[in-house]
Design a protein around this motif. Structure first.
Motif, PDB file in Angstrom:
ATOM      1  N   TYR A 136      47.458  29.989  84.401  1.00 14.83           N
ATOM      2  CA  TYR A 136      47.823  28.591  84.666  1.00 14.83           C
ATOM      3  C   TYR A 136      48.342  28.430  86.097  1.00 14.83           C
ATOM      4  O   TYR A 136      48.120  27.405  86.726  1.00 14.83           O
ATOM      5  N   TYR A 164      47.870  38.660  69.471  1.00 16.41           N
ATOM      6  CA  TYR A 164      48.852  39.303  70.351  1.00 16.41           C
ATOM      7  C   TYR A 164      50.183  39.500  69.633  1.00 16.41           C
ATOM      8  O   TYR A 164      50.564  38.684  68.797  1.00 16.41           O
ATOM      9  N   ARG A 180      30.782  32.004  78.115  1.00 16.44           N
ATOM     10  CA  ARG A 180      31.432  30.917  78.841  1.00 16.44           C
ATOM     11  C   ARG A 180      31.081  29.535  78.290  1.00 16.44           C
ATOM     12  O   ARG A 180      30.378  28.755  78.942  1.00 16.44           O
ATOM     13  N   PRO A 186      42.242  27.890  72.671  1.00 15.99           N
ATOM     14  CA  PRO A 186      41.141  28.794  72.321  1.00 15.99           C
ATOM     15  C   PRO A 186      41.400  29.606  71.045  1.00 15.99           C
ATOM     16  O   PRO A 186      40.463  30.172  70.489  1.00 15.99           O
ATOM     17  N   SER A 195      35.321  31.419  73.106  1.00 10.59           N
ATOM     18  CA  SER A 195      35.502  32.816  73.548  1.00 10.59           C
ATOM     19  C   SER A 195      36.108  33.680  72.457  1.00 10.59           C
ATOM     20  O   SER A 195      35.705  34.818  72.254  1.00 10.59           O
ATOM     21  N   LYS A 196      37.120  33.137  71.774  1.00  8.70           N
ATOM     22  CA  LYS A 196      37.840  33.935  70.781  1.00  8.70           C
ATOM     23  C   LYS A 196      37.369  33.586  69.375  1.00  8.70           C
ATOM     24  O   LYS A 196      37.226  34.460  68.526  1.00  8.70           O
ATOM     25  N   PHE A 250      50.155  31.747  79.505  1.00  3.57           N
ATOM     26  CA  PHE A 250      48.986  32.426  80.069  1.00  3.57           C
ATOM     27  C   PHE A 250      49.071  32.344  81.604  1.00  3.57           C
ATOM     28  O   PHE A 250      49.067  31.243  82.165  1.00  3.57           O
ATOM     29  N   ASP A 282      45.718  23.505  75.284  1.00  8.06           N
ATOM     30  CA  ASP A 282      44.788  24.610  75.563  1.00  8.06           C
ATOM     31  C   ASP A 282      44.734  25.454  74.285  1.00  8.06           C
ATOM     32  O   ASP A 282      45.676  26.163  73.970  1.00  8.06           O
ATOM     33  N   ASN A 334      49.980  25.667  74.670  1.00  4.49           N
ATOM     34  CA  ASN A 334      48.986  26.624  74.166  1.00  4.49           C
ATOM     35  C   ASN A 334      49.490  27.161  72.833  1.00  4.49           C
ATOM     36  O   ASN A 334      50.443  27.930  72.786  1.00  4.49           O
ATOM     37  N   ASN A 363      49.228  32.542  73.491  1.00  8.38           N
ATOM     38  CA  ASN A 363      49.089  33.801  74.209  1.00  8.38           C
ATOM     39  C   ASN A 363      50.247  33.807  75.192  1.00  8.38           C
ATOM     40  O   ASN A 363      50.293  32.892  76.026  1.00  8.38           O
ATOM     41  N   GLY A 408      33.854  27.530  79.130  1.00  6.11           N
ATOM     42  CA  GLY A 408      35.034  28.113  78.485  1.00  6.11           C
ATOM     43  C   GLY A 408      36.260  27.246  78.668  1.00  6.11           C
ATOM     44  O   GLY A 408      36.192  26.129  79.207  1.00  6.11           O
ATOM     45  N   ALA A 409      37.401  27.773  78.198  1.00 10.02           N
ATOM     46  CA  ALA A 409      38.671  27.051  78.354  1.00 10.02           C
ATOM     47  C   ALA A 409      39.095  27.052  79.816  1.00 10.02           C
ATOM     48  O   ALA A 409      39.633  26.064  80.322  1.00 10.02           O
ATOM     49  N   ALA A 410      38.823  28.155  80.502  1.00 13.57           N
ATOM     50  CA  ALA A 410      39.208  28.255  81.915  1.00 13.57           C
ATOM     51  C   ALA A 410      38.489  27.184  82.720  1.00 13.57           C
ATOM     52  O   ALA A 410      39.100  26.480  83.541  1.00 13.57           O
ATOM     53  N   SER A 457      37.609  26.447  73.329  1.00 15.66           N
ATOM     54  CA  SER A 457      36.680  27.480  73.785  1.00 15.66           C
ATOM     55  C   SER A 457      36.177  28.280  72.593  1.00 15.66           C
ATOM     56  O   SER A 457      36.879  28.422  71.590  1.00 15.66           O
TER      57      SER A 457
HETATM   58  C1  LIG Z   1      45.719  30.723  76.529  1.00 17.93           C
HETATM   59  C2  LIG Z   1      44.378  30.924  77.133  1.00 17.93           C
HETATM   60  N1  LIG Z   1      43.786  29.891  77.735  1.00 17.93           N
HETATM   61  C3  LIG Z   1      42.576  30.023  78.293  1.00 17.93           C
HETATM   62  C4  LIG Z   1      41.908  31.220  78.284  1.00 17.93           C
HETATM   63  C5  LIG Z   1      40.555  31.313  78.917  1.00 17.93           C
HETATM   64  O1  LIG Z   1      39.583  31.419  77.945  1.00 17.93           O
HETATM   65  P1  LIG Z   1      38.032  31.239  78.222  1.00 17.93           P
HETATM   66  O2  LIG Z   1      37.389  32.568  78.045  1.00 17.93           O
HETATM   67  O3  LIG Z   1      37.571  30.275  77.200  1.00 17.93           O
HETATM   68  O4  LIG Z   1      37.868  30.691  79.592  1.00 17.93           O
HETATM   69  C6  LIG Z   1      42.492  32.330  77.673  1.00 17.93           C
HETATM   70  C7  LIG Z   1      41.818  33.638  77.680  1.00 17.93           C
HETATM   71  O5  LIG Z   1      42.345  34.663  77.342  1.00 17.93           O
HETATM   72  C8  LIG Z   1      43.768  32.188  77.080  1.00 17.93           C
HETATM   73  O6  LIG Z   1      44.393  33.203  76.478  1.00 17.93           O
END
Ligand SMILES: Cc1ncc(COP(=O)(O)O)c(C=O)c1O
Length: 395
Positions: free
Chosen positions: A135, A333, A254, A217, A245-246, A132, A215, A177, A181, A106-108, A243
């Motif tokens: 960070y 959001y 992940r 996603p 994820s979204k 976010f 970053d 980002n 978010n 994932g991005a995390a 990522s």
């Molecule tokens: C701005 C931002 N970066 C990273 C992430 C982490 O995403 P991932 O599920 O890909 O790890 C999120 C998740 O909400 C996010 O909003």
């Protein structure tokens, strides 16, 4: 006894857990349909059909020892990285190869990998509020120092004058980002060009390398045909964290990747260090089945129109109640101005109507609240009369 550094992190996590538990508690009393939980950024649009088809095809047709095995390179399967690079080149007229791609958890996972790769203790990482909140933890994981640029609450574009002032000899990275978010704002091409010029100027002034980490996603979740600039084209020292994820509604699977272009300072070293970081942070490699799935779904798209309808209805509905907020161009959001200075007090008041919101201070922007509208359309529609009642307390 837990580590000192963990104590704060645990305290912050309890606030998020408390919110989650509050949602469950309210649902058990009032029924799930009468609780308006806007707290989580968990996509509610199911993954596109191509994803399930890819899973089944891979499980039926491919060799289990390979599908479920460690990858030879900690950066991921060569053919998957090649497919990702090709797809990016077609979309953004770049010239990446598989070497530039590191598959991540994932991005995390990707952000932790790249920060581990480049940060020495005491190095500064600049972020633009609102950002976010995770960070803070990611930078602290490697004993970096987070430097905040205060929010521009007019447009929520970055404050570039303050940015210039806050870059020092110790600045190692800047995280952006966009789509953002918690605001849903997309940084304009003009903003990105100015930001790139400041970074060039400061690299020269200090004789340092400053990495811009994008970053992103939410890249695919945009409305009204808005363009999200691809940052590697504006500033050579850019690393992209992506990522699925979204964009494919796969947050639990992940899977994502880093792009480390050849133009980045010491790119070969950075690429091989990122691969080692992937291993030694304990990820080892991004989940192998998921790597294979996304390689088959590079052109698949989530149903953005579902989020768009939610966005329009909630935005118009809240405005009609008297609330003010910038109209988001991306992500899922809304960042709404709290009618009282202490937005936590406002979140408490909203709870009386079974509305759950996240305080802006979690994103270093007090005085605002975040609503995640990745919920069912019915939740949005049914929440509006409750927002109306809530608004009557203030307007
Ligand atoms: C701005 C931002 N970066 C990273 C992430 C982490 O995403 P991932 O599920 O890909 O790890 C999120 C998740 O909400 C996010 O909003």
């Amino acid at each position: 006894m837990i580590a000192e550094k963990m104590k704060n992190l645990v305290a912050n996590s309890s606030a998020i857990r408390a919110m989650f538990e509050e949602g469950n508690r309210l649902a058990s009393i009032y029924g799930k349909e009468n609780v308006f939980d806007f707290s989580l950024g968990n996509p509610n649009v199911p993954a596109p059909k191509e994803v399930k088809d890819a899973f089944l095809e891979i499980l039926n047709d491919e060799e289990p020892l390979i599908v479920h095995g460690y990858t030879n390179s900690n950066a991921g399967y060569e053919e998957v990285r090649k497919a990702v690079a090709k797809s990016l080149n077609e979309r953004f007229q770049t010239s990446f190869t598989s070497e530039n791609i590191v598959m991540t958890v994932g991005a995390a996972g990707g952000l932790n990998v790249i920060l581990k790769t480049i940060i020495n203790p005491g190095d500064e990482v600049v972020v633009f509020a609102p950002y976010f909140g995770e960070y803070r933890s990611y930078v602290s994981n490697f004993d970096g120092v987070l430097v905040e640029v205060s929010p521009n609450t007019e447009t929520f574009q970055p404050k570039l004058d303050e940015f210039r002032e806050k870059i020092t000899k110790k600045t190692k990275a800047v995280i952006v980002n966009t789509p953002n978010n918690p605001t849903g704002v997309v940084y304009s091409e003009e903003t990105i060009k100015k930001m790139a010029a400041i970074l060039e100027e400061k690299q020269k002034e200090f004789g340092t390398d400053i990495y811009l980490i994008s970053d992103e996603p939410y890249r695919e979740l945009v409305y009204d045909g808005v363009e999200v600039p691809y940052l590697t084209k504006y500033y050579a020292n850019t690393i992209v964290g992506y990522s699925y994820s979204k964009s494919l509604s796969l947050p639990g699977e992940r899977i994502g990747y880093l792009v480390i272009p050849n133009e980045v300072a010491d790119s070969e070293e950075v690429i091989s260090a990122a691969s080692v970081a992937n291993r030694i942070l304990g990820f080892v490699n991004a989940p192998t089945l998921q790597q294979k799935v996304i390689a088959k779904c590079l052109n698949a798209k989530t149903d953005v129109s579902y989020y768009d309808r939610n966005r329009e209805t909630l935005y118009e509905g809240l405005k009609a109640c008297g609330f003010s907020c910038i109209k988001p161009e991306g992500a899922f959001y809304l960042f709404v101005k709290s009618p009282v200075a202490d937005e936590k007090e406002f979140c408490q008041a909203a709870k009386k109507y079974n509305i759950l919101l996240v305080p802006g201070s979690s994103f270093a922007c007090p005085g605002y609240v975040r609503l995640a509208y990745c919920v069912s359309y019915e939740t949005i529609v049914n929440s509006l009369p409750k927002f109306k009642e809530l608004a009557k307390e203030y307007f």
